[in-house]
Scaffold this active site. Structure first.
Site, PDB file in Angstrom:
ATOM      1  N   LYS A   8       0.581  -1.338  -0.376  1.00 39.81           N
ATOM      2  CA  LYS A   8      -0.340   0.443  -0.390  1.00 39.81           C
ATOM      3  C   LYS A   8       1.210   1.392  -0.392  1.00 39.81           C
ATOM      4  CE  LYS A   8      -4.033  -2.363   0.313  1.00 39.81           C
ATOM      5  NZ  LYS A   8      -3.433  -3.871  -0.156  1.00 39.81           N
TER       6      LYS A   8
HETATM    7  C1  LIG Z   1      -9.420  -2.528  -1.035  1.00 40.81           C
HETATM    8  C2  LIG Z   1      -9.453  -3.077  -0.116  1.00 40.81           C
HETATM    9  N1  LIG Z   1      -9.768  -3.264   0.682  1.00 40.81           N
HETATM   10  C3  LIG Z   1      -9.337  -3.893   1.772  1.00 40.81           C
HETATM   11  C4  LIG Z   1      -7.827  -4.739   1.844  1.00 40.81           C
HETATM   12  C5  LIG Z   1      -7.527  -5.328   3.517  1.00 40.81           C
HETATM   13  O1  LIG Z   1      -6.392  -4.841   3.714  1.00 40.81           O
HETATM   14  P1  LIG Z   1      -5.171  -5.487   4.337  1.00 40.81           P
HETATM   15  O2  LIG Z   1      -4.340  -6.203   3.033  1.00 40.81           O
HETATM   16  O3  LIG Z   1      -4.364  -4.476   5.627  1.00 40.81           O
HETATM   17  O4  LIG Z   1      -6.030  -6.979   5.621  1.00 40.81           O
HETATM   18  C6  LIG Z   1      -7.782  -4.650   0.628  1.00 40.81           C
HETATM   19  C7  LIG Z   1      -5.724  -4.691   0.890  1.00 40.81           C
HETATM   20  O5  LIG Z   1      -5.793  -5.254  -0.290  1.00 40.81           O
HETATM   21  C8  LIG Z   1      -7.836  -3.752  -0.158  1.00 40.81           C
HETATM   22  O6  LIG Z   1      -6.865  -3.517  -1.450  1.00 40.81           O
END
Ligand SMILES: Cc1ncc(COP(=O)(O)O)c(C=O)c1O
Length: 442
Positions: free
Chosen positions: A218
């Protein structure tokens, strides 16, 4: 008989040998070892550390000896940067979403509208929170279609979750207006647009709650991690309770419930001090990074002579100067043509890719979410789909329930933008796009 210390006599125990810190210099050396710096640099650092007293950091975010922990500081700095009243650091974007849903009262009997194009976590966490995910189409901005959102509202609808996918900002004016009309909660999933903008206001601050991911891929990254932000104190308090095993570590830890709905059993999504330290450094860089992305995105986009190519349709930009600027997208007339264009662009050296191939498993589009489409649950009772509190009609889950989304995704050509590109890089990429479009999309 010897006089007791309590009566002024000598103490039986005057000194106990203290233990070394649980996390001390050896652990610091291991952390430094994660960075592929030269052996000489590592030896020099180790040499310096050897002469330091073996002290260690306070590793827990609460009850910090200095009052404010590193995670506290990261939250405070996030609030300053984003212009929000409350921020809660958590251990992932997924955790931020669940904590937000629980805080907003999403649970048995409720429906939550999510887009058909998003990473699966947005929808999966609705089920984890025991609610029903309702999957809505995207539009030509590649983000949730406000018209389809309006069409999918039922008496059970509790929330809308716009996802600023791949750096593209949702139409937040339309979505917040629909939510206001129907008294719904808006929870923004900003995982793929950390730090981005919509009409001069940060993504994540338009809705009632903003959720961010800081995972390894990210824009703000601490390897794993996330943040939740809100201006609503009660939503913050409830999210804090859920993220922290039933409000165990409030400042007034053992106090009784101050407001109804504050105390309940939760989970543990706390962020560690090590990740908090990385988040702080990342927050200091994010504005410069996003500005570079947006400037380069605008340079490339503005140099594409789309009007010359009748078969090239630029994706709609809900805010041409906003989003996170990490990509641009356009549509070809057919999926086949899109594949041909992508191959030609890649051959030119343009970082182009597609968003959908029916035959390639990918959890970013709903037709592969068989966990939801087939209503899979960890126990045979089938909760939440069979929940007696749910009085609505389940969506007609199927792989072709959102045909508009599949059509847009299959015809998309996406160009990844680089934050470090020079003006020449941007011009070369735009020239490559114009060259291929002239040959294949005229
Ligand atoms: C649009 C979206 N929402 C939620 C998440 C979840 O994040 P995490 O990987 O930190 O749990 C991601 C992760 O790729 C995502 O791209």
């Amino acid at each position: 008989m010897e006089q007791l210390a309590i009566n002024g006599g000598p103490k039986a125990v005057t000194k106990l040998t203290s233990s070394p810190p649980k996390v001390g210099l050896q652990e610091l050396a291991e952390i430094i070892d994660l960075w592929p710096i030269s052996r000489q640099a590592k030896e020099a650092i180790n040499d310096i550390l050897q002469h330091e007293p073996d002290v260690g950091p306070h590793m827990f975010r609460y009850y910090h000896p200095e009052g404010e922990s590193t995670v506290d500081k990261a939250e405070r700095e996030f609030c300053q940067l984003f212009g929000c009243r409350h921020a809660l650091a958590v251990n992932s974007g997924t955790s931020a979403l669940i904590a937000a849903y629980v805080a907003c009262g999403i649970g048995p009997g409720t429906e939550v509208i999510v887009p058909a194009y998003t990473f699966f976590a947005t929808a999966a966490t609705v089920v984890t929170a025991k609610a029903i995910p309702v999957i809505a189409e995207i539009d030509s901005s590649l983000t949730i279609d406000p018209h389809d959102v309006a069409d999918k509202i039922t008496p059970q609808t509790k929330a809308i979750v716009p996802v600023h996918m791949a750096g593209f900002a949702c139409d937040m004016e339309a979505i917040t207006e629909i939510a206001r009309e129907h008294n719904l909660v808006v929870i923004e999933d900003c995982a793929q647009a950390d730090g981005g903008w919509y009409k001069g206001k940060r993504l994540g601050t338009w809705g009632h709650v903003g959720c961010f991911s800081f995972d390894a891929y990210k824009l703000i990254s601490s390897g794993e991690g996330g943040m939740l932000c809100t201006d609503d104190e009660m939503l913050y308090v409830r999210a804090q309770s859920w993220h922290d095993t039933a409000a165990c570590w409030r400042p007034d830890r053992y106090a009784r419930e101050r407001m109804p709905g504050e105390l309940f059993c939760g989970e543990n999504y706390r962020l560690s001090e090590i990740q908090g330290a990385i988040v702080r450094a990342q927050l200091r860089k994010i504005d410069a990074t996003i500005s570079s992305y947006i400037a380069n995105r605008n340079r490339v986009r503005d140099a594409i002579t789309a009007e010359r190519f009748p078969q090239l349709q630029m994706a709609k930009d809900n805010d041409p100067d906003g989003g996170a600027g990490t990509g641009i997208a356009f549509f070809c007339p057919t999926a086949r043509k899109a594949r041909e264009v992508i191959e030609a662009l890649q051959a030119e050296g343009v970082p182009a890719g597609g968003l959908y191939d029916q035959n390639i498993r990918d959890w970013h589009h709903y037709d592969h979410w068989e966990h939801i489409l087939e209503q899979k649950t960890p126990t045979p009772e089938g909760c939440p789909y069979s929940c007696p509190y749910y009085k609505g009609t389940l969506p007609d889950y199927s792989a072709d329930m959102c045909p508009k989304t599949l059509d847009y995704l299959s015809r998309t050509v996406r160009i990844d933008i680089g934050a470090s590109w020079t003006a020449e890089d941007c011009a070369a990429v735009a020239a490559g796009i114009n060259k291929v479009a002239a040959a294949l999309l005229s």
